[in-house]
Design a protein around this motif. Structure first.
Motif, PDB file in Angstrom:
ATOM      1  N   HIS A 272       6.096   9.254  -1.949  1.00  0.00           N
ATOM      2  CA  HIS A 272       5.991  10.566  -2.594  1.00  0.00           C
ATOM      3  C   HIS A 272       5.288  10.471  -3.942  1.00  0.00           C
ATOM      4  CE1 HIS A 272       8.967  12.122   0.347  1.00  0.00           C
ATOM      5  NE2 HIS A 272       9.434  10.891   0.272  1.00  0.00           N
ATOM      6  N   GLY A 273       4.762  11.606  -4.386  1.00  0.00           N
ATOM      7  CA  GLY A 273       3.934  11.631  -5.571  1.00  0.00           C
ATOM      8  C   GLY A 273       4.605  11.195  -6.849  1.00  0.00           C
ATOM      9  N   THR A 274       5.782  11.749  -7.141  1.00  0.00           N
ATOM     10  CA  THR A 274       6.461  11.387  -8.385  1.00  0.00           C
ATOM     11  C   THR A 274       6.878   9.923  -8.367  1.00  0.00           C
ATOM     12  OG1 THR A 274       7.219  13.637  -8.847  1.00  0.00           O
ATOM     13  CG2 THR A 274       8.496  11.841  -9.820  1.00  0.00           C
ATOM     14  N   LEU A 275       7.332   9.420  -7.226  1.00  0.00           N
ATOM     15  CA  LEU A 275       7.702   8.008  -7.127  1.00  0.00           C
ATOM     16  C   LEU A 275       6.501   7.108  -7.389  1.00  0.00           C
ATOM     17  CD1 LEU A 275      10.026   6.375  -4.521  1.00  0.00           C
ATOM     18  CD2 LEU A 275       7.793   5.367  -4.969  1.00  0.00           C
TER      19      LEU A 275
ATOM     20  N   TYR B 278       0.862  -1.171   0.000  1.00  0.00           N
ATOM     21  CA  TYR B 278       0.000   0.000   0.000  1.00  0.00           C
ATOM     22  C   TYR B 278       0.909   1.234   0.000  1.00  0.00           C
ATOM     23  CZ  TYR B 278      -4.392  -2.439   1.244  1.00  0.00           C
ATOM     24  OH  TYR B 278      -5.514  -3.241   1.253  1.00  0.00           O
ATOM     25  N   PHE B 279       1.125   1.827  -1.166  1.00  0.00           N
ATOM     26  CA  PHE B 279       1.903   3.061  -1.251  1.00  0.00           C
ATOM     27  C   PHE B 279       0.984   4.256  -0.977  1.00  0.00           C
ATOM     28  CE2 PHE B 279       5.222   0.646  -3.389  1.00  0.00           C
ATOM     29  CZ  PHE B 279       6.376   1.321  -3.016  1.00  0.00           C
ATOM     30  N   ILE B 280       1.370   5.068  -0.023  1.00  0.00           N
ATOM     31  CA  ILE B 280       0.573   6.240   0.352  1.00  0.00           C
ATOM     32  C   ILE B 280       1.407   7.496   0.154  1.00  0.00           C
ATOM     33  CG2 ILE B 280      -0.591   7.416   2.265  1.00  0.00           C
ATOM     34  CD1 ILE B 280      -1.282   4.698   3.400  1.00  0.00           C
ATOM     35  N   ARG B 281       0.832   8.474  -0.507  1.00  0.00           N
ATOM     36  CA  ARG B 281       1.531   9.759  -0.624  1.00  0.00           C
ATOM     37  C   ARG B 281       1.375  10.529   0.683  1.00  0.00           C
ATOM     38  NH1 ARG B 281       0.228  15.213  -4.065  1.00  0.00           N
ATOM     39  NH2 ARG B 281       2.218  16.252  -3.628  1.00  0.00           N
TER      40      ARG B 281
ATOM     41  N   PRO C 121      -2.072   7.577 -14.736  1.00  0.00           N
ATOM     42  CA  PRO C 121      -1.169   8.369 -13.900  1.00  0.00           C
ATOM     43  C   PRO C 121      -0.502   9.522 -14.636  1.00  0.00           C
ATOM     44  CG  PRO C 121      -0.155   6.279 -14.486  1.00  0.00           C
ATOM     45  CD  PRO C 121      -1.582   6.208 -14.941  1.00  0.00           C
ATOM     46  N   VAL C 122      -0.447   9.457 -15.968  1.00  0.00           N
ATOM     47  CA  VAL C 122       0.156  10.559 -16.725  1.00  0.00           C
ATOM     48  C   VAL C 122      -0.633  11.848 -16.491  1.00  0.00           C
ATOM     49  CG1 VAL C 122       0.576  11.451 -19.047  1.00  0.00           C
ATOM     50  CG2 VAL C 122       1.220   9.099 -18.474  1.00  0.00           C
ATOM     51  N   HIS C 123      -1.957  11.743 -16.483  1.00  0.00           N
ATOM     52  CA  HIS C 123      -2.793  12.930 -16.357  1.00  0.00           C
ATOM     53  C   HIS C 123      -3.370  13.110 -14.956  1.00  0.00           C
ATOM     54  CE1 HIS C 123      -2.896  11.960 -20.733  1.00  0.00           C
ATOM     55  NE2 HIS C 123      -2.653  13.255 -20.803  1.00  0.00           N
ATOM     56  N   GLN C 124      -3.169  12.141 -14.075  1.00  0.00           N
ATOM     57  CA  GLN C 124      -3.719  12.222 -12.724  1.00  0.00           C
ATOM     58  C   GLN C 124      -2.598  11.976 -11.713  1.00  0.00           C
ATOM     59  OE1 GLN C 124      -6.358   9.021 -11.334  1.00  0.00           O
ATOM     60  NE2 GLN C 124      -7.767  10.572 -10.575  1.00  0.00           N
ATOM     61  N   PHE C 125      -2.143  13.052 -11.084  1.00  0.00           N
ATOM     62  CA  PHE C 125      -1.078  12.935 -10.086  1.00  0.00           C
ATOM     63  C   PHE C 125      -1.695  12.439  -8.782  1.00  0.00           C
ATOM     64  CE2 PHE C 125       2.295  14.552  -7.245  1.00  0.00           C
ATOM     65  CZ  PHE C 125       3.413  14.163  -7.956  1.00  0.00           C
ATOM     66  N   PRO C 126      -1.023  11.546  -8.033  1.00  0.00           N
ATOM     67  CA  PRO C 126      -1.608  11.026  -6.795  1.00  0.00           C
ATOM     68  C   PRO C 126      -1.840  12.120  -5.764  1.00  0.00           C
ATOM     69  CG  PRO C 126       0.685  10.327  -7.028  1.00  0.00           C
ATOM     70  CD  PRO C 126       0.280  10.925  -8.335  1.00  0.00           C
ATOM     71  N   ALA C 127      -3.008  12.104  -5.156  1.00  0.00           N
ATOM     72  CA  ALA C 127      -3.370  13.106  -4.162  1.00  0.00           C
ATOM     73  C   ALA C 127      -2.649  12.847  -2.851  1.00  0.00           C
ATOM     74  CB  ALA C 127      -4.882  13.086  -3.936  1.00  0.00           C
ATOM     75  N   ASN C 128      -2.476  13.896  -2.068  1.00  0.00           N
ATOM     76  CA  ASN C 128      -1.936  13.729  -0.718  1.00  0.00           C
ATOM     77  C   ASN C 128      -2.829  12.768   0.072  1.00  0.00           C
ATOM     78  OD1 ASN C 128      -1.235  17.055  -1.130  1.00  0.00           O
ATOM     79  ND2 ASN C 128       0.411  15.702  -0.500  1.00  0.00           N
ATOM     80  N   GLY C 129      -2.205  11.792   0.725  1.00  0.00           N
ATOM     81  CA  GLY C 129      -2.950  10.820   1.519  1.00  0.00           C
ATOM     82  C   GLY C 129      -3.589   9.704   0.724  1.00  0.00           C
TER      83      GLY C 129
ATOM     84  N   SER D 283      13.469   4.209   4.923  1.00  0.00           N
ATOM     85  CA  SER D 283      14.287   3.746   3.809  1.00  0.00           C
ATOM     86  C   SER D 283      14.502   4.875   2.802  1.00  0.00           C
ATOM     87  CB  SER D 283      13.618   2.561   3.108  1.00  0.00           C
ATOM     88  OG  SER D 283      14.320   2.221   1.934  1.00  0.00           O
ATOM     89  N   ALA D 284      15.760   5.189   2.533  1.00  0.00           N
ATOM     90  CA  ALA D 284      16.079   6.189   1.512  1.00  0.00           C
ATOM     91  C   ALA D 284      15.691   5.716   0.118  1.00  0.00           C
ATOM     92  CB  ALA D 284      17.568   6.518   1.561  1.00  0.00           C
ATOM     93  N   SER D 285      15.486   4.410  -0.053  1.00  0.00           N
ATOM     94  CA  SER D 285      15.079   3.879  -1.356  1.00  0.00           C
ATOM     95  C   SER D 285      13.742   4.452  -1.804  1.00  0.00           C
ATOM     96  CB  SER D 285      14.984   2.354  -1.300  1.00  0.00           C
ATOM     97  OG  SER D 285      16.248   1.762  -1.109  1.00  0.00           O
ATOM     98  N   PHE D 286      12.898   4.825  -0.841  1.00  0.00           N
ATOM     99  CA  PHE D 286      11.565   5.311  -1.170  1.00  0.00           C
ATOM    100  C   PHE D 286      11.452   6.826  -1.077  1.00  0.00           C
ATOM    101  CE2 PHE D 286      10.705   0.901   0.488  1.00  0.00           C
ATOM    102  CZ  PHE D 286      10.528   0.344  -0.773  1.00  0.00           C
ATOM    103  N   ARG D 287      12.617   7.519  -1.119  1.00  0.00           N
ATOM    104  CA  ARG D 287      12.588   8.977  -1.231  1.00  0.00           C
ATOM    105  C   ARG D 287      11.958   9.410  -2.549  1.00  0.00           C
ATOM    106  NH1 ARG D 287      18.422  11.693   0.324  1.00  0.00           N
ATOM    107  NH2 ARG D 287      18.475  11.154   2.552  1.00  0.00           N
ATOM    108  N   GLU D 288      11.544  10.671  -2.573  1.00  0.00           N
ATOM    109  CA  GLU D 288      11.103  11.273  -3.825  1.00  0.00           C
ATOM    110  C   GLU D 288      12.279  11.349  -4.790  1.00  0.00           C
ATOM    111  OE1 GLU D 288       9.138  11.609  -6.031  1.00  0.00           O
ATOM    112  OE2 GLU D 288       7.716  13.175  -5.417  1.00  0.00           O
ATOM    113  N   ALA D 289      11.993  11.534  -6.066  1.00  0.00           N
ATOM    114  CA  ALA D 289      13.051  11.823  -7.033  1.00  0.00           C
ATOM    115  C   ALA D 289      13.824  13.056  -6.570  1.00  0.00           C
ATOM    116  CB  ALA D 289      12.447  12.071  -8.412  1.00  0.00           C
ATOM    117  N   PHE D 290      15.122  13.070  -6.845  1.00  0.00           N
ATOM    118  CA  PHE D 290      15.953  14.214  -6.477  1.00  0.00           C
ATOM    119  C   PHE D 290      15.963  15.205  -7.630  1.00  0.00           C
ATOM    120  CE2 PHE D 290      20.489  15.845  -5.692  1.00  0.00           C
ATOM    121  CZ  PHE D 290      20.029  16.856  -4.870  1.00  0.00           C
ATOM    122  N   PHE D 291      15.529  16.439  -7.367  1.00  0.00           N
ATOM    123  CA  PHE D 291      15.409  17.463  -8.394  1.00  0.00           C
ATOM    124  C   PHE D 291      16.640  18.361  -8.488  1.00  0.00           C
ATOM    125  CE2 PHE D 291      10.789  16.935  -7.029  1.00  0.00           C
ATOM    126  CZ  PHE D 291      10.531  15.988  -8.006  1.00  0.00           C
ATOM    127  N   GLY D 292      17.683  18.047  -7.747  1.00  0.00           N
ATOM    128  CA  GLY D 292      18.953  18.741  -7.870  1.00  0.00           C
ATOM    129  C   GLY D 292      18.844  20.245  -7.669  1.00  0.00           C
TER     130      GLY D 292
END
Length: 220
Positions: free
Chosen positions: A171-174, A7-10, A189-197, A82-91
């Motif tokens: 996180h959302g992008t992940l 269960y991935f939750i944003r 998912p291309v047009h629908q970004f996951p909502a918070n929660g 786990s750092a593996s499940f961090r958001e993408a790094f945007f530098g």
């Protein structure tokens, strides 16, 4: 063959979310509304049994996980970070305006934003394009992003028992990237970004990964 239900939750809404700022490895606190959303998700999942709870090692996901755990009737431990499940790094784009950054990255490819690019290329290619456009060249490449996330999934298969149900606050992008990669035409998912929660359910095994549900929320 071992199989896990994830269960991935944003995470709940953050201060940077309200400002529409890019928030990858940088962090900002949950807003009062973000706390409320995390608690609502916890209430929604109160009677769902989880064998383990994970979060990324960012404060916004750790806090969200703890609010959800506080409402759960069967799990009372601490989230494994786990750092593996961090958001993408945007530098070098971290903390900047979301719309402006993606317009800058997308324009050389005949697009106006990230969504228009994802209509034609994979999330990994989008990561590569951000890395190329980053003046500091710190943003994660597609290879770096997927190597990190795949290592996290592989770790679950090694360390969690067969048929375990596992909650992961991420996180959302992940979550969006996982759904584009492993989902089918039932989801957009291309047009629908996951909502918070929101909850995205993933079935993970050694030979196959599939998306069961995407972006489920308590809102009717």
């Amino acid at each position: 063959m071992k199989q896990l239900e994830l269960y991935f939750i944003r995470h709940g809404e953050t201060l940077f979310n309200t400002m529409d700022k890019l928030q990858g490895w940088s962090d900002s606190p949950l807003t009062p509304n973000g706390i409320r959303v995390a608690q609502q998700t916890g209430e929604w999942l109160a009677n769902t049994s989880f064998q383990s709870v994970y979060s990324s090692d960012m404060k916004r996901t750790i806090d969200t996980a703890n609010y959800i755990i506080a409402k759960n009737n069967s799990f009372n431990g601490a989230p494994k970070q786990s750092a593996s499940f961090r958001e993408a790094f945007f530098g070098g784009f971290e903390g900047l305006d979301n719309h402006d950054v993606w317009h800058t990255i997308a324009t050389p490819y005949g697009a106006s934003n990230q969504t228009q690019m994802l209509e034609h290329v994979s999330p990994g290619v989008v990561r590569d394009r951000m890395h190329a456009a980053d003046p500091l060249h710190l943003a994660e490449t597609g290879h770096q992003f997927w190597q990190r996330v795949d290592a996290g999934l592989a770790n679950l298969l090694v360390n969690e028992p067969d048929h375990a149900r596992i909650l992961i606050v991420a996180h959302g992008t992940l979550i969006r990237s996982l759904t584009i990669r492993f989902g089918n035409s039932s989801f957009d998912p291309v047009h629908q970004f996951p909502a918070n929660g929101s909850v995205t359910k993933l079935l993970l095994s050694e030979n196959q990964t599939s998306i069961l549900d995407y972006n489920l929320t308590t809102k009717k």
